[in-house]
Design an enzyme around this catalytic site. Structure first.
Site, PDB file in Angstrom:
ATOM      1  N   CYS A 173       3.539  19.189 -22.110  1.00 34.86           N
ATOM      2  CA  CYS A 173       5.007  19.217 -22.121  1.00 34.86           C
ATOM      3  C   CYS A 173       5.523  20.045 -23.291  1.00 34.86           C
ATOM      4  CB  CYS A 173       5.567  17.803 -22.208  1.00 34.86           C
ATOM      5  SG  CYS A 173       7.375  17.773 -22.227  1.00 34.86           S
ATOM      6  N   LYS A 201      -3.663  17.264 -18.120  1.00 40.48           N
ATOM      7  CA  LYS A 201      -2.836  18.424 -17.785  1.00 40.48           C
ATOM      8  C   LYS A 201      -2.459  19.129 -19.079  1.00 40.48           C
ATOM      9  CE  LYS A 201       1.096  19.776 -14.877  1.00 40.48           C
ATOM     10  NZ  LYS A 201       1.884  20.642 -15.774  1.00 40.48           N
ATOM     11  N   ASN A 224      -1.581  25.393 -11.767  1.00 40.54           N
ATOM     12  CA  ASN A 224      -0.153  25.074 -11.810  1.00 40.54           C
ATOM     13  C   ASN A 224       0.628  26.232 -12.418  1.00 40.54           C
ATOM     14  OD1 ASN A 224       1.906  23.012 -13.900  1.00 40.54           O
ATOM     15  ND2 ASN A 224       2.282  23.473 -11.757  1.00 40.54           N
ATOM     16  N   GLY A 225       1.779  26.524 -11.801  1.00 40.26           N
ATOM     17  CA  GLY A 225       2.666  27.536 -12.337  1.00 40.26           C
ATOM     18  C   GLY A 225       3.194  28.501 -11.298  1.00 40.26           C
ATOM     19  N   ARG A 238       8.557  23.154  -9.748  1.00 37.98           N
ATOM     20  CA  ARG A 238       9.910  23.646  -9.454  1.00 37.98           C
ATOM     21  C   ARG A 238      10.042  24.174  -8.028  1.00 37.98           C
ATOM     22  NH1 ARG A 238      10.658  27.852 -14.076  1.00 37.98           N
ATOM     23  NH2 ARG A 238       8.406  27.996 -13.758  1.00 37.98           N
TER      24      ARG A 238
END
Length: 313
Positions: free
Chosen positions: A99, A138, A199-200, A223
């Protein structure tokens, strides 16, 4: 994809702080997500018996399998969180090392831990020893823009006992800007034997296939699912569920678990995402953003979606 005896599929919904509450996760599960993650949950807040934190752990009946994400920087506190009864219904406990939010980083949590790999090892080992459930991690590729400790991080987490890794191909400094580093994701996958999730910026078939080209075992979508829970079914080539039905289910699950004020505030942002990009949406966005009458907002959204299907504007 499989961890121990868990069959997980290969398209996951990311843990999204302030977004992936139980209603949204329910909609994404209907939309084809193989595995859902809660919003990140503070291990410290759990130790204080925070009721608001416990509310983040509410799940729907169709969330199977399901994962919870926790954060913190104190190994013993993290281990105790893993043991708590509230977490026993989850199949996987995920540790957040990625994060980028200033509030989290300034407290030494999230991606701040990428600057202290010995402490990362202690946290992972403590959690692995605390409970007989798969622990996953993560993380981002590094903290500063020029950092790239992703392979070292991956090997460390694997050695400490983690059963799955998710790599977001950006540094903390990048936040969510710039290009995803697919090369680093591929190197992480090649460096370990446990499953790796990429991820991304996965928002469509092209970006999904690009992520898969790195060799990852599964893809995590964040997203790209906002306002579009059907993205999972679409990428699988499966029949999609009518968007209005997903919205109604989203609201129904929230109303079953929370008071109307929370539901209204939560659904304002989600309804804006649900109507984004639809011709004619501008006319109702202001009402959605300020109204306390969710049923009326829903009726406007329903009318807009029906017009979009029929082509009448």
């Amino acid at each position: 994809m499989k961890i121990d005896n868990l069959q997980l599929g290969n398209i996951f919904l990311a843990p999204l702080a302030g977004v992936s509450e139980v209603g949204f996760r329910h909609a994404c599960k209907l939309g084809g997500a193989d595995l859902t993650f809660t919003e990140m949950v503070s291990s410290k807040a759990l130790s204080y018996e925070s009721e608001k934190t416990k509310e983040l752990l509410i799940t729907s009946q169709i969330e199977t399998p399901k994962a919870v994400q926790i954060f913190g920087h104190e190994p013993e506190v993290m281990a105790q969180a893993c043991k708590r009864k509230e977490l026993q219904k989850f199949d996987i406990i995920d540790i957040n090392f990625g994060c980028p939010a200033p509030k989290i980083v300034n407290n030494g949590d999230g991606s701040a831990l990428l600057k202290n790999l010995p402490l990362v090892r202690q946290i992972v080992e403590s959690c692995v020893k605390a409970i007989n459930k798969p622990i996953s991690c993560k993380f981002r590729k590094g903290f500063l823009a020029e950092d790239n400790i992703a392979v070292d991080m991956a090997k460390l987490c694997e050695d400490a006992g983690a059963k799955m890794l998710t790599i977001h191909g950006r540094t903390r400094s990048q936040q969510y800007a710039g290009q995803v580093d697919y090369e680093t994701i591929a190197k992480v996958k090649a460096s370990v034997k446990i499953p790796v999730v990429g991820n991304g910026d996965v928002v469509d078939e092209a970006t999904y296939n690009k992520m898969l080209s790195t060799g990852v075992d599964a893809v995590m979508i964040g997203r790209g699912a906002l306002g579009d829970p059907n993205i999972f079914n679409r990428l699988k080539g499966r029949q999609q569920i009518e968007k209005l039905e997903l919205i109604k289910q989203h609201i129904q699950i929230l109303r079953h678990n929370y008071d109307e004020r929370f539901v209204n505030v939560t659904m304002r942002k989600h309804l804006l995402w649900y109507v984004a990009g639809i011709t004619g949406a501008t006319k109702i966005k202001q009402h959605i953003a300020t109204s306390d009458n969710l049923d009326y907002s829903l009726s406007l959204v329903a009318q807009l979606l029906n017009q979009a299907v029929s082509g009448n504007f």
